[in-house]
Design an enzyme around this catalytic site. Structure first.
Site, PDB file in Angstrom:
ATOM      1  N   ASP A   1       0.646  -1.230   0.058  1.00 35.04           N
ATOM      2  CA  ASP A   1       0.042   0.175   0.183  1.00 35.04           C
ATOM      3  C   ASP A   1       0.847   1.196   0.103  1.00 35.04           C
ATOM      4  O   ASP A   1       1.645   1.317   0.933  1.00 35.04           O
ATOM      5  CB  ASP A   1      -0.812  -0.062   1.155  1.00 35.04           C
TER       6      ASP A   1
ATOM      7  N   ASP B   1      -2.594   2.086  -6.027  1.00 35.91           N
ATOM      8  CA  ASP B   1      -1.448   2.318  -5.168  1.00 35.91           C
ATOM      9  C   ASP B   1      -1.513   1.196  -4.210  1.00 35.91           C
ATOM     10  O   ASP B   1      -0.990   1.043  -3.239  1.00 35.91           O
ATOM     11  CB  ASP B   1      -1.479   3.529  -4.467  1.00 35.91           C
ATOM     12  N   GLU B   2      -2.311  -0.086  -4.586  1.00 32.24           N
ATOM     13  CA  GLU B   2      -2.317  -1.118  -3.577  1.00 32.24           C
ATOM     14  C   GLU B   2      -2.646  -2.459  -4.470  1.00 32.24           C
ATOM     15  O   GLU B   2      -3.343  -2.513  -5.449  1.00 32.24           O
ATOM     16  CB  GLU B   2      -3.772  -0.968  -2.959  1.00 32.24           C
TER      17      GLU B   2
END
Length: 516
Positions: A11, A105-106
């Protein structure tokens, strides 16, 4: 459940805001808020400096400005975020072929499937190496969780924030989860959390003690049984490398409620065109068109129409959305509109829509508004961001307001193609690359700096200055000799190509004509 912590969850830390700080040297270490800047704008991401003031995602931007009046408030730059995300996903792909992206983003990674790890020591080494590589390639930080299941890996990355790594050894799950609040578990939102609290269960340990039968009685068979397994630390979900999208949709919230029926229809047509653009970019077509309308009183209506076959024709989608709009009462005002397509397929049946195509050619549709990242309905001439040490408000973003008599001054509207959202990249023929610090009253204030440079100087221009234009984002980390910092799929912008010869001319000296 695995006997080794070979599932990794990454993350990125405050991704949008961190990318803006890396791209803008003058904002490093200062509070940054990314989101919509209009009266109804919402915070997308806040930097850790802004979070100290109580700012968080999903908060109204107006409230964020009150909590952190000196924060830099910027419009999102998704072109930059996607490019950086591609770099990160490429690094994850080197660890394993099984990478499950959850957002820009993860992502989850199955280290065992890629041969990157098979025990605690090798998993820890792979996680640390990934963090170093992300820092080297993007200049940003990411938090890593390692565990024997996806649920525990995600919990580990949350505990590791910011810029850390947490490894949860298999066999320690129940001891770790026990004192945590029930909201820690996936699928437990505010409503479920309140329901469990009223039943006397506030921690994960209390869920496990209640037993499966009690949770099934409270929440139903599927949800109750799943929650009980998670409370015991059991999660056997596999990392899935490809997740098939079920729908494509776009929506916009308006700064001022729309009452004019013609304007509402125009916005629906524009949203339909944007939806089809995304549909085509994904190489898909769809059979069901969905219209979403949120009215002045926050009541939300959804209407759908199933076509005779899948299509990616913008005329067909516009027509269907227009027919759905006719069944909705908008007389009280509309605050949000959305258009989506479901029932996705990999082919189209264009022959079924000859009539729509004929009507389209007979009455050409006006081109869609391309302002993806600007609050719809907002007057961009009065849109400004706060940057550096002070807020920049409407009409005060730059010095030298027109008029000197103290009375109202009529300011002509800036053409759509000459609007400069706060935070977006620009390039000036003489001064080089920079970003929009604020805009208003037909003026644009630009700070000329680049990733890796020292904080730059600020200059102000007329919005119609032919030497100033929007440009594509620059890489956050300079390219190694002979290599590109961006993924190969990223095309070079027209402005970058035209300005290559001027790339070195980014000094601070300039003529007086630069400032209105």
């Amino acid at each position: 459940m695995r006997s080794a912590p070979t599932i990794l969850h990454l993350d990125m830390d405050a991704f949008f805001a961190a990318a803006e700080q890396a791209a803008k040297p003058s904002l490093r270490g200062k509070p940054v808020v990314v989101g919509g800047l209009g009266p109804r704008g919402v915070v997308s991401t806040a930097s850790y400096e802004a979070r100290r003031f109580g700012v968080h995602s999903a908060m109204p931007m107006a409230q964020a400005r009150r909590l952190a009046p000196n924060a830099a408030c910027l419009v999102p730059r998704f072109a930059l975020y996607r490019a950086v995300s591609e770099q990160v996903m490429e690094l994850l792909g080197r660890l394993s072929p099984l990478v499950e992206p959850l957002s820009l983003d993860e992502a989850f990674v199955d280290l065992e499937a890629g041969g990157s790890a098979d025990d605690t020591a090798s998993a820890l080494a792979a996680g640390e190496r990934l963090r170093r590589d992300i820092r080297a390639v993007t200049g940003l930080s990411g938090s890593v969780g390692l565990a024997g299941s996806k649920m525990l890996a995600k919990i580990g990355s949350e505990q590791a924030k910011p810029d850390g790594l947490v490894l949860i050894e298999p066999g320690t799950e129940r001891a770790l989860l026990g004192p945590m609040p029930v909201r820690t578990l996936p699928g437990v939102g505010p409503a479920t959390g309140d329901h469990l609290r009223r039943a006397g269960m506030t921690t994960v340990a209390e869920l496990a003690e209640a037993g499966e039968d009690e949770l099934v009685r409270l929440l139903g068979k599927a949800h109750g049984a799943s929650l009980y397994r998670m409370a015991l630390g059991r999660d056997d979900r596999a990392v899935v490398s490809e997740r098939d999208a079920k729908s494509v949709s776009v929506e916009d919230t308006f700064d001022v409620d729309l009452h004019d029926r013609v304007r509402v229809r125009t916005e629906v047509d524009r949203l339909a065109d944007r939806c089809v653009e995304r549909l085509r970019a994904a190489g898909r077509s769809g059979r069901t068109v969905v219209l979403k309308v949120r009215r002045y009183d926050f009541s939300t209506l959804t209407r759908s129409e199933t076509l005779r076959g899948p299509t990616d024709d913008p005329g067909v989608v516009r027509e269907a959305a227009g027919r759905l709009l006719e069944s909705v009462d908008t007389t009280g005002g509309v605050r949000l509109l959305g258009v989506g397509v479901t029932g996705l397929a990999d082919f189209t049946q264009e022959d079924l829509f000859a009539q729509a195509a004929a009507e389209e050619s007979a009455a050409p549709h006006a081109p869609a508004d391309e302002r993806e990242h600007e609050p719809v309905g907002a007057d961009a001439a009065g849109t400004a961001g706060a940057a550096g040490g002070g807020a920049v408000g409407d009409g005060t973003a730059v010095p030298g307001a027109a008029g000197s008599g103290g009375g109202p001054v009529e300011v002509p509207e800036v053409p759509a193609e000459r609007r400069f959202p706060a935070g977006h990249d620009v390039r000036h023929r003489e001064f080089g690359a920079g970003w929009v610090q604020g805009s208003g009253l037909r003026r644009v204030t630009v700070r000329f700096e680049e990733p890796g440079s020292a904080p730059g100087r600020v200059r102000t221009f007329w919005a119609d200055d032919p030497d100033l234009e929007l440009s594509e984002p620059l890489p956050l980390v300079p390219a190694v000799a002979g290599q590109s910092s961006w993924p190969a799929s990223r095309p070079k912008s027209r402005s970058e190509s035209r300005s290559d010869s001027d790339a070195g001319r980014s000094g601070d000296s300039g003529s007086g004509r630069a400032r209105p």
